[in-house]
Design a protein around this motif. Structure first.
Motif, PDB file in Angstrom:
ATOM      1  N   TYR A   1       1.077  17.009  -4.572  1.00 17.17           N
ATOM      2  CA  TYR A   1       1.221  15.560  -4.701  1.00 17.17           C
ATOM      3  C   TYR A   1       2.695  15.155  -4.734  1.00 17.17           C
ATOM      4  O   TYR A   1       3.055  14.079  -4.241  1.00 17.17           O
ATOM      5  N   ILE A   2       3.566  16.001  -5.300  1.00 18.63           N
ATOM      6  CA  ILE A   2       4.993  15.664  -5.285  1.00 18.63           C
ATOM      7  C   ILE A   2       5.541  15.773  -3.867  1.00 18.63           C
ATOM      8  O   ILE A   2       6.331  14.931  -3.421  1.00 18.63           O
ATOM      9  N   ASN A   3       5.141  16.811  -3.141  1.00 16.49           N
ATOM     10  CA  ASN A   3       5.556  16.907  -1.740  1.00 16.49           C
ATOM     11  C   ASN A   3       5.173  15.646  -0.981  1.00 16.49           C
ATOM     12  O   ASN A   3       5.960  15.092  -0.212  1.00 16.49           O
ATOM     13  N   THR A   4       3.946  15.183  -1.189  1.00 22.02           N
ATOM     14  CA  THR A   4       3.479  13.981  -0.513  1.00 22.02           C
ATOM     15  C   THR A   4       4.307  12.776  -0.934  1.00 22.02           C
ATOM     16  O   THR A   4       4.674  11.940  -0.097  1.00 22.02           O
ATOM     17  N   ALA A   5       4.619  12.669  -2.223  1.00 15.72           N
ATOM     18  CA  ALA A   5       5.423  11.547  -2.705  1.00 15.72           C
ATOM     19  C   ALA A   5       6.807  11.540  -2.060  1.00 15.72           C
ATOM     20  O   ALA A   5       7.331  10.476  -1.698  1.00 15.72           O
ATOM     21  N   HIS A   6       7.420  12.709  -1.898  1.00 15.90           N
ATOM     22  CA  HIS A   6       8.718  12.777  -1.231  1.00 15.90           C
ATOM     23  C   HIS A   6       8.613  12.261   0.200  1.00 15.90           C
ATOM     24  O   HIS A   6       9.479  11.510   0.667  1.00 15.90           O
ATOM     25  N   LEU A   7       7.585  12.672   0.920  1.00 13.31           N
ATOM     26  CA  LEU A   7       7.398  12.220   2.305  1.00 13.31           C
ATOM     27  C   LEU A   7       7.242  10.703   2.370  1.00 13.31           C
ATOM     28  O   LEU A   7       7.786  10.042   3.257  1.00 13.31           O
ATOM     29  N   ILE A   8       6.485  10.154   1.442  1.00  9.56           N
ATOM     30  CA  ILE A   8       6.257   8.708   1.433  1.00  9.56           C
ATOM     31  C   ILE A   8       7.550   7.970   1.093  1.00  9.56           C
ATOM     32  O   ILE A   8       7.912   6.977   1.742  1.00  9.56           O
ATOM     33  N   TYR A   9       8.274   8.456   0.081  1.00  7.24           N
ATOM     34  CA  TYR A   9       9.488   7.757  -0.335  1.00  7.24           C
ATOM     35  C   TYR A   9      10.529   7.741   0.783  1.00  7.24           C
ATOM     36  O   TYR A   9      11.096   6.685   1.117  1.00  7.24           O
TER      37      TYR A   9
ATOM     38  N   ALA B   1       0.826  -1.210   0.000  1.00  2.00           N
ATOM     39  CA  ALA B   1       0.000   0.000   0.000  1.00  2.00           C
ATOM     40  C   ALA B   1       0.856   1.253   0.000  1.00  2.00           C
ATOM     41  O   ALA B   1       0.498   2.259  -0.620  1.00  2.00           O
ATOM     42  N   ILE B   2       1.990   1.216   0.697  1.00  2.00           N
ATOM     43  CA  ILE B   2       2.890   2.370   0.721  1.00  2.00           C
ATOM     44  C   ILE B   2       3.362   2.686  -0.697  1.00  2.00           C
ATOM     45  O   ILE B   2       3.378   3.847  -1.133  1.00  2.00           O
ATOM     46  N   ILE B   3       3.738   1.641  -1.426  1.00  2.00           N
ATOM     47  CA  ILE B   3       4.172   1.818  -2.819  1.00  2.00           C
ATOM     48  C   ILE B   3       3.018   2.333  -3.666  1.00  2.00           C
ATOM     49  O   ILE B   3       3.188   3.229  -4.500  1.00  2.00           O
ATOM     50  N   ASP B   4       1.815   1.769  -3.455  1.00  2.00           N
ATOM     51  CA  ASP B   4       0.642   2.288  -4.158  1.00  2.00           C
ATOM     52  C   ASP B   4       0.447   3.776  -3.891  1.00  2.00           C
ATOM     53  O   ASP B   4       0.116   4.549  -4.791  1.00  2.00           O
ATOM     54  N   SER B   5       0.633   4.188  -2.629  1.00  2.00           N
ATOM     55  CA  SER B   5       0.397   5.594  -2.274  1.00  2.00           C
ATOM     56  C   SER B   5       1.428   6.493  -2.948  1.00  2.00           C
ATOM     57  O   SER B   5       1.091   7.590  -3.409  1.00  2.00           O
ATOM     58  N   TYR B   6       2.680   6.047  -3.008  1.00  2.00           N
ATOM     59  CA  TYR B   6       3.706   6.823  -3.701  1.00  2.00           C
ATOM     60  C   TYR B   6       3.368   6.952  -5.181  1.00  2.00           C
ATOM     61  O   TYR B   6       3.407   8.054  -5.756  1.00  2.00           O
ATOM     62  N   MET B   7       3.033   5.836  -5.813  1.00  2.00           N
ATOM     63  CA  MET B   7       2.709   5.860  -7.238  1.00  2.00           C
ATOM     64  C   MET B   7       1.469   6.704  -7.507  1.00  2.00           C
ATOM     65  O   MET B   7       1.433   7.476  -8.471  1.00  2.00           O
ATOM     66  N   ALA B   8       0.452   6.569  -6.658  1.00  2.00           N
ATOM     67  CA  ALA B   8      -0.772   7.351  -6.848  1.00  2.00           C
ATOM     68  C   ALA B   8      -0.490   8.837  -6.717  1.00  2.00           C
ATOM     69  O   ALA B   8      -1.036   9.654  -7.478  1.00  2.00           O
ATOM     70  N   ALA B   9       0.357   9.220  -5.758  1.00  2.00           N
ATOM     71  CA  ALA B   9       0.690  10.637  -5.589  1.00  2.00           C
ATOM     72  C   ALA B   9       1.335  11.192  -6.852  1.00  2.00           C
ATOM     73  O   ALA B   9       0.958  12.268  -7.341  1.00  2.00           O
ATOM     74  N   MET B  10       2.297  10.461  -7.402  1.00  2.00           N
ATOM     75  CA  MET B  10       2.961  10.947  -8.608  1.00  2.00           C
ATOM     76  C   MET B  10       2.022  10.938  -9.811  1.00  2.00           C
ATOM     77  O   MET B  10       2.061  11.848 -10.651  1.00  2.00           O
ATOM     78  N   GLN B  11       1.158   9.950  -9.899  1.00  2.00           N
ATOM     79  CA  GLN B  11       0.214   9.894 -11.015  1.00  2.00           C
ATOM     80  C   GLN B  11      -0.842  10.985 -10.916  1.00  2.00           C
ATOM     81  O   GLN B  11      -1.286  11.524 -11.941  1.00  2.00           O
ATOM     82  N   LEU B  12      -1.220  11.354  -9.690  1.00  2.00           N
ATOM     83  CA  LEU B  12      -2.152  12.473  -9.534  1.00  2.00           C
ATOM     84  C   LEU B  12      -1.480  13.787  -9.908  1.00  2.00           C
ATOM     85  O   LEU B  12      -2.124  14.687 -10.464  1.00  2.00           O
ATOM     86  N   TRP B  13      -0.188  13.915  -9.610  1.00  2.00           N
ATOM     87  CA  TRP B  13       0.509  15.119 -10.075  1.00  2.00           C
ATOM     88  C   TRP B  13       0.543  15.150 -11.599  1.00  2.00           C
ATOM     89  O   TRP B  13       0.304  16.205 -12.204  1.00  2.00           O
ATOM     90  N   GLU B  14       0.835  14.016 -12.223  1.00  5.27           N
ATOM     91  CA  GLU B  14       0.847  13.968 -13.683  1.00  5.27           C
ATOM     92  C   GLU B  14      -0.494  14.440 -14.252  1.00  5.27           C
ATOM     93  O   GLU B  14      -0.542  15.150 -15.251  1.00  5.27           O
ATOM     94  N   ALA B  15      -1.588  14.032 -13.598  1.00 12.32           N
ATOM     95  CA  ALA B  15      -2.925  14.338 -14.113  1.00 12.32           C
ATOM     96  C   ALA B  15      -3.367  15.760 -13.804  1.00 12.32           C
ATOM     97  O   ALA B  15      -4.127  16.357 -14.564  1.00 12.32           O
ATOM     98  N   THR B  16      -2.927  16.323 -12.675  1.00 10.75           N
ATOM     99  CA  THR B  16      -3.408  17.636 -12.235  1.00 10.75           C
ATOM    100  C   THR B  16      -2.342  18.722 -12.273  1.00 10.75           C
ATOM    101  O   THR B  16      -2.672  19.907 -12.275  1.00 10.75           O
ATOM    102  N   GLN B  17      -1.063  18.332 -12.222  1.00 11.79           N
ATOM    103  CA  GLN B  17       0.077  19.234 -12.119  1.00 11.79           C
ATOM    104  C   GLN B  17       0.015  20.096 -10.856  1.00 11.79           C
ATOM    105  O   GLN B  17       0.538  21.217 -10.823  1.00 11.79           O
ATOM    106  N   LYS B  18      -0.596  19.562  -9.813  1.00 12.91           N
ATOM    107  CA  LYS B  18      -0.603  20.236  -8.514  1.00 12.91           C
ATOM    108  C   LYS B  18       0.575  19.734  -7.682  1.00 12.91           C
ATOM    109  O   LYS B  18       0.671  18.549  -7.369  1.00 12.91           O
ATOM    110  N   PRO B  19       1.492  20.616  -7.307  1.00  9.06           N
ATOM    111  CA  PRO B  19       2.738  20.176  -6.662  1.00  9.06           C
ATOM    112  C   PRO B  19       2.558  19.558  -5.292  1.00  9.06           C
ATOM    113  O   PRO B  19       3.472  18.895  -4.803  1.00  9.06           O
TER     114      PRO B  19
END
Length: 577
Positions: free
Chosen positions: A330-338, A310-328
């Protein structure tokens, strides 16, 4: 009603993932759409390379040899085969290393399936959701193999699963049991277990794992579209949208995998409702499914252990949501998860294991629940680390986008860009370009919300820059070479939250940039009598928290394959004070 311990965690998360600059509601169009860069163009180095190769080594250990990849009468038919194929396919491409076992697995594959071309029992009067879930991973693994090798035999394997297992279940997903009273909500082990039968469905303790099947079916549809598969997808998603994930206590892994399927389906159909639902699900996960150290509760509203899948899913989902919305955000969240969750749950052998759930049930220390979940999480680590490599670079027209900081190289048509960095421990990122002819390369470089006092120099001269929607925009130009240095200070934060709804006292967490800090102890935790301060010490990667009376030496929960982080060593690190 939300649990108070989840609400208090949310307060800290909101502080961390909110952006300093007001985000734009960017409309993603064809003109500004992002494109990923092929694995063969990226050469990863540093700690991410070490992690990926160590996980790859683990995936090529004895337990994953081809003859062990097809267990008899598995509880999750198709699951192990799918996860190991997926992990090996993506790791091979991301690390540029030929896999030892993959061809052997693929050679054995057609000799191990049933007469319908899938694993387990032939579909009968009862639908086993664990069998469907396992084949979700199998479809994902086969799809990624096909995308890589273009092997038409594998295309046939994918179509067999769709035609003989998936499509015969059409019509029954509309009645998938989502009534909380129909689900056994306080049972199940780390590997998940089969439970009760409701109507047509043999249900799993991993509540909602039909959504993992959805992820595989959507990718198969993306490769081989047909109206019947689309009807099946629409039916599963319609039921997904009816679920009350909190009341049903859905498994967060299944929910996030299904959420990633929604994002993929949004990209296929361009229907906004799928992206909106994905955003809603991810927001729910942040508030009601994430631990204080950015891992996960295995089930919504049921803190037991975390699960790297699930942790990996959350990281991937965060980056994919940034790709779709370009709202940063989600990248901040991805960094925290990674840096705090993915990195903490990877063990010294390269595999992935489960932790406890700090702050829930009064736990203030991060501990090891299981050294390794080799039957699922270690294999998912292959996809997670390959995704982290892929997410280093994107293109937007001729602009190179850098959302992550890792030692790496990316080679494009006329130039190679190299990156070196001391992030996340420091705030220096260096870029160098070598080109075959004169060049001008526009860059968009992510600026985390915890970066302060930014300085930029190009070829040792100061550079003016702007930060727009979370990204610094600069251009590197030269005849054959150019250099760019970015320097920033990492913000030191003391996050404070109420202990409970009616308690005026507070608890604290400590952050340096994206890194969560903790106090390593042998059983005696520390507490502060007044609000503490966080100070950097002269020692490398060490901080001090003090309230003038009590003090504690803090170090990151992040580690790089540290053998001390194990159950046998009774590892524990206090993160809530």
């Amino acid at each position: 009603m939300k649990h108070q311990f989840l609400i208090t965690i949310l307060a800290g998360i909101v502080l961390l993932v909110s952006c300093k600059n007001q985000e734009e509601n960017t409309l993603v169009t064809e003109e500004n759409a992002l494109s990923t860069i092929e694995y063969q163009q990226i050469k990863i180095g540093g700690e991410l390379r070490d992690r990926a190769l160590k996980n790859y080594d683990r995936l090529e250990s004895e337990i994953y040899e081809p003859e062990n990849g097809f267990p008899e009468n598995p509880a999750w038919a198709g699951d192990m085969q799918g996860r190991i194929i997926l992990g090996l396919v993506l790791q091979a491409q991301a690390t540029h290393r030929e896999p030892k076992y993959l061809q052997g697995l693929m050679d054995l594959y057609p000799t191990k399936t049933n007469t319908g071309g899938y694993f387990g029992k032939l579909l009968g009067d009862t639908i086993d959701e664990q069998q469907l879930s396992g084949h979700g991973w199998l479809l994902r693994g086969l799809c990624e193999y096909y995308l890589w090798k273009k092997d038409e035999k594998v295309a046939g394997y994918i179509k067999d699963i769709i035609n003989n297992l998936a499509l015969p279940t059409k019509g029954f997903h509309a009645t998938y049991p989502i009534n909380p009273e129909d689900r056994k909500q306080h049972v199940g082990e780390m590997a998940g277990t089969k439970q009760n039968v409701i109507g047509k469905w043999l249900l799993s303790s991993d509540i909602g794992c039909d959504l993992i099947f959805l992820d595989g079916v959507v990718q198969a549809y993306e490769l081989f579209p047909n109206p019947e598969t689309k009807e099946l997808i629409d039916e599963i998603i319609a039921r997904f949208m009816e679920m009350d994930l909190l009341k049903i206590k859905a498994q967060t892994h299944a929910t996030l995998t299904g959420t990633r399927a929604l994002i993929r389906y949004y990209k296929i159909t361009n229907e906004q409702k799928y992206l909106d639902k994905a955003i809603e699900n991810f927001d729910l996960y942040l508030t009601d499914g994430m631990t204080a150290n950015f891992e996960n509760y295995n089930w919504f509203g049921r803190p037991t252990w975390s699960e790297p899948c699930a942790i990996i899913d959350s990281y991937m989902a965060a980056m994919q949501l940034w790709e779709a919305t370009q709202k940063p955000t989600y990248i901040n969240t991805a960094h925290l998860i990674y840096y705090n969750a993915m990195s903490h749950t990877q063990r010294a052998n390269g595999g992935y294991g489960c932790d406890n759930t700090p702050y829930a049930l009064g736990e203030h220390s991060l501990k090891i629940h299981a050294d390794e979940a080799w039957w699922c999480c270690t294999m998912r680590g292959g996809e997670g680390l390959a995704s982290a490599i892929e997410h280093n670079y994107y293109q937007e027209g001729n602009t190179l986008i850098v959302p992550s900081f890792h030692n790496s190289q990316v080679t494009l048509e006329n130039y190679t860009l190299s990156q070196t960095t001391d992030y996340p421990f420091g705030g220096q990122v260096n870029f160098a370009i070598n080109a075959s002819k004169p060049f001008q390369v526009p860059l968009k470089i992510f600026i985390p919300e915890w970066a302060n006092n930014i300085k930029v120099t190009s070829n040792n001269a100061p550079v003016n820059f702007i930060v727009d929607n979370g990204f610094m925009k600069v251009t590197m130009a030269g005849e054959s070479t150019s250099s760019l240095k970015i320097e920033f200070e990492l913000e030191q934060k003391v996050l404070h939250e109420p202990k409970s709804e009616n308690d005026a006292s507070e608890v604290y967490r400590f952050m340096s940039g994206p890194l969560l800090l903790g106090y390593k102890h042998n059983g005696e935790e520390i507490s502060f009598t007044s609000r503490p301060k966080l100070l950097k010490t002269a020692q490398k990667n060490s901080w001090k928290a003090t309230d003038g009376t009590h003090e504690a030496e803090l170090t990151p929960v992040y580690h790089l394959l540290d053998p001390e982080v194990s159950k046998s060593n009774e590892y524990k690190k206090q993160i809530i004070f």
